[in-house]
Design a protein around this motif. Structure first.
Motif, mmCIF file in Angstrom:
data_model
loop_
_atom_site.group_PDB
_atom_site.id
_atom_site.type_symbol
_atom_site.label_atom_id
_atom_site.label_comp_id
_atom_site.label_asym_id
_atom_site.label_seq_id
_atom_site.Cartn_x
_atom_site.Cartn_y
_atom_site.Cartn_z
ATOM 1 N N PHE A 52 44.654 40.639 27.807
ATOM 2 C CA PHE A 52 44.289 40.719 29.184
ATOM 3 C C PHE A 52 43.554 39.271 29.545
ATOM 4 C CE2 PHE A 52 41.382 41.545 32.803
ATOM 5 C CZ PHE A 52 42.172 42.275 33.626
ATOM 6 N N THR A 53 42.622 38.911 28.732
ATOM 7 C CA THR A 53 41.988 37.422 28.947
ATOM 8 C C THR A 53 42.586 36.541 28.789
ATOM 9 O OG1 THR A 53 39.898 38.871 27.965
ATOM 10 C CG2 THR A 53 39.816 36.365 28.280
ATOM 11 N N ALA A 54 43.679 36.202 28.170
ATOM 12 C CA ALA A 54 44.516 35.351 27.857
ATOM 13 C C ALA A 54 45.202 35.129 29.094
ATOM 14 C CB ALA A 54 45.266 35.605 26.816
ATOM 15 N N GLU A 55 45.713 36.236 29.842
ATOM 16 C CA GLU A 55 46.501 35.942 31.168
ATOM 17 C C GLU A 55 45.790 35.590 32.198
ATOM 18 O OE1 GLU A 55 49.998 36.107 30.987
ATOM 19 O OE2 GLU A 55 49.871 36.385 28.971
ATOM 20 N N LEU A 56 44.640 35.752 32.213
ATOM 21 C CA LEU A 56 43.787 35.701 33.364
ATOM 22 C C LEU A 56 43.705 34.196 34.191
ATOM 23 C CD1 LEU A 56 40.324 37.673 32.992
ATOM 24 C CD2 LEU A 56 42.313 38.132 34.656
ATOM 25 N N PRO A 57 43.548 33.273 33.429
ATOM 26 C CA PRO A 57 43.932 31.738 33.833
ATOM 27 C C PRO A 57 45.140 31.519 34.832
ATOM 28 C CG PRO A 57 43.070 31.795 31.834
ATOM 29 C CD PRO A 57 43.211 32.991 31.758
ATOM 30 N N GLU A 58 46.227 32.060 34.048
ATOM 31 C CA GLU A 58 47.697 31.697 34.770
ATOM 32 C C GLU A 58 47.529 32.633 36.009
ATOM 33 O OE1 GLU A 58 52.265 32.222 33.797
ATOM 34 O OE2 GLU A 58 50.815 31.993 32.178
ATOM 35 N N LEU A 59 47.260 33.973 36.128
ATOM 36 C CA LEU A 59 46.983 34.796 37.159
ATOM 37 C C LEU A 59 46.070 34.267 38.329
ATOM 38 C CD1 LEU A 59 47.909 37.521 38.540
ATOM 39 C CD2 LEU A 59 45.890 38.479 37.153
ATOM 40 N N ALA A 60 45.070 33.678 37.992
ATOM 41 C CA ALA A 60 44.187 33.126 38.982
ATOM 42 C C ALA A 60 44.834 32.129 39.632
ATOM 43 C CB ALA A 60 42.793 32.836 38.250
ATOM 44 N N GLN A 61 45.620 31.034 38.942
ATOM 45 C CA GLN A 61 46.034 29.839 39.524
ATOM 46 C C GLN A 61 47.369 30.293 40.415
ATOM 47 O OE1 GLN A 61 47.687 26.999 36.523
ATOM 48 N NE2 GLN A 61 48.345 26.036 37.896
ATOM 49 N N ALA A 62 47.931 31.130 39.877
ATOM 50 C CA ALA A 62 49.211 31.738 40.896
ATOM 51 C C ALA A 62 48.697 32.222 42.168
ATOM 52 C CB ALA A 62 49.933 33.047 40.328
ATOM 53 N N VAL A 63 47.136 32.905 41.938
ATOM 54 C CA VAL A 63 46.750 33.687 43.145
ATOM 55 C C VAL A 63 46.185 32.353 44.165
ATOM 56 C CG1 VAL A 63 45.069 34.877 44.462
ATOM 57 C CG2 VAL A 63 46.297 35.930 42.239
ATOM 58 N N THR A 64 45.640 31.492 43.565
ATOM 59 C CA THR A 64 44.986 30.199 44.149
ATOM 60 C C THR A 64 46.052 29.441 44.808
ATOM 61 O OG1 THR A 64 43.132 30.256 42.626
ATOM 62 C CG2 THR A 64 43.535 28.222 43.854
ATOM 63 N N GLU A 65 47.228 29.173 44.229
ATOM 64 C CA GLU A 65 48.422 28.552 44.962
ATOM 65 C C GLU A 65 49.226 29.243 45.623
ATOM 66 O OE1 GLU A 65 50.456 27.563 41.311
ATOM 67 O OE2 GLU A 65 49.064 25.751 40.709
ATOM 68 N N GLY A 66 48.669 30.629 45.851
ATOM 69 C CA GLY A 66 49.812 31.183 46.943
ATOM 70 C C GLY A 66 50.869 31.832 46.463
ATOM 71 N N ALA A 67 51.398 31.773 45.237
ATOM 72 C CA ALA A 67 52.431 32.273 44.520
ATOM 73 C C ALA A 67 52.474 33.557 44.517
ATOM 74 C CB ALA A 67 52.546 31.752 43.131
ATOM 75 N N LEU A 68 51.412 34.274 44.576
ATOM 76 C CA LEU A 68 51.267 35.808 44.739
ATOM 77 C C LEU A 68 50.620 36.019 46.182
ATOM 78 C CD1 LEU A 68 49.985 36.987 41.273
ATOM 79 C CD2 LEU A 68 52.270 36.969 42.022
ATOM 80 N N ASP A 69 51.085 37.101 47.002
ATOM 81 C CA ASP A 69 50.496 37.585 47.996
ATOM 82 C C ASP A 69 49.713 38.783 47.796
ATOM 83 O OD1 ASP A 69 49.989 38.011 50.752
ATOM 84 O OD2 ASP A 69 51.909 39.109 51.253
ATOM 85 N N VAL A 70 48.380 38.398 47.805
ATOM 86 C CA VAL A 70 47.212 39.143 47.541
ATOM 87 C C VAL A 70 46.518 39.779 48.838
ATOM 88 C CG1 VAL A 70 45.103 39.682 46.525
ATOM 89 C CG2 VAL A 70 46.664 38.317 45.251
ATOM 90 N N GLN A 71 46.851 41.126 49.099
ATOM 91 C CA GLN A 71 46.249 41.745 50.452
ATOM 92 C C GLN A 71 45.149 42.374 50.211
ATOM 93 O OE1 GLN A 71 48.238 41.373 53.436
ATOM 94 N NE2 GLN A 71 49.633 40.220 52.404
ATOM 95 N N ALA A 72 44.001 41.373 50.479
ATOM 96 C CA ALA A 72 42.837 42.147 50.222
ATOM 97 C C ALA A 72 41.658 41.560 51.068
ATOM 98 C CB ALA A 72 42.066 41.774 48.649
ATOM 99 N N ARG A 73 40.498 42.374 51.433
ATOM 100 C CA ARG A 73 39.696 41.817 52.395
ATOM 101 C C ARG A 73 38.232 41.617 51.448
ATOM 102 N NH1 ARG A 73 35.768 45.155 55.913
ATOM 103 N NH2 ARG A 73 36.748 47.098 54.932
ATOM 104 N N ALA A 74 37.646 40.508 51.568
ATOM 105 C CA ALA A 74 36.570 40.198 51.002
ATOM 106 C C ALA A 74 35.326 40.718 51.813
ATOM 107 C CB ALA A 74 36.191 38.615 51.001
ATOM 108 N N VAL A 75 34.383 41.633 51.103
ATOM 109 C CA VAL A 75 33.538 42.118 51.561
ATOM 110 C C VAL A 75 32.147 41.831 50.980
ATOM 111 C CG1 VAL A 75 32.281 44.618 52.018
ATOM 112 C CG2 VAL A 75 34.837 44.366 52.220
ATOM 113 N N PRO A 76 30.963 41.603 51.786
ATOM 114 C CA PRO A 76 29.815 41.155 50.922
ATOM 115 C C PRO A 76 29.197 42.360 50.098
ATOM 116 C CG PRO A 76 29.657 40.524 53.321
ATOM 117 C CD PRO A 76 31.033 41.188 53.083
ATOM 118 N N LEU A 77 28.909 42.021 49.109
ATOM 119 C CA LEU A 77 28.318 43.115 48.221
ATOM 120 C C LEU A 77 26.983 43.816 48.785
ATOM 121 C CD1 LEU A 77 28.572 44.298 45.338
ATOM 122 C CD2 LEU A 77 27.142 42.680 44.564
ATOM 123 N N ALA A 78 26.368 43.145 49.668
ATOM 124 C CA ALA A 78 25.403 43.686 50.298
ATOM 125 C C ALA A 78 25.942 45.115 51.138
ATOM 126 C CB ALA A 78 24.350 42.670 51.214
#
Length: 96
Positions: A52-78
């Motif tokens: 799982f840990t080995a795949e995280l960098p590639e997954l994070a890069q794909a999300v950052t580059e827009g290769a994956l469409d992540v439908q999520a809303r950022a909510v402050p922890l507070a």
């Protein structure tokens, strides 16, 4: 359909990803006799932490580059209590 496969000896992997249809998955015995069927889970325990840990960098890069469409809303922890109590059906990512 299992019988429509050109090579029934080729592995067929069924990935179980949820239980919305129920807690059990009924599999006809004919399916087990007709194919080289492999059933795997997709929960956190189904993948070793090192894999799982080995795949995280590639997954994070794909999300950052827009290769994956992540439908999520950022909510402050507070505002976690407020956001958690609302059933919007959205995926939420809590950020510090």
């Amino acid at each position: 359909m299992l019988t429509a496969r050109t090579d029934r000896s080729a592995p067929l992997t069924w990935v179980q990803i949820g239980s919305m249809a129920g807690a059990s998955a009924l599999i006809p015995s004919a399916a087990l006799r007709a194919a080289r069927l492999e059933i795997v889970g997709s929960g956190i325990g189904s993948v070793p932490p090192r894999d799982f840990t080995a795949e995280l960098p590639e997954l994070a890069q794909a999300v950052t580059e827009g290769a994956l469409d992540v439908q999520a809303r950022a909510v402050p922890l507070a505002r976690i209590a407020e956001a958690w109590s609302q059933e919007t059906g959205e995926r939420m990512v809590f950020v510090p």
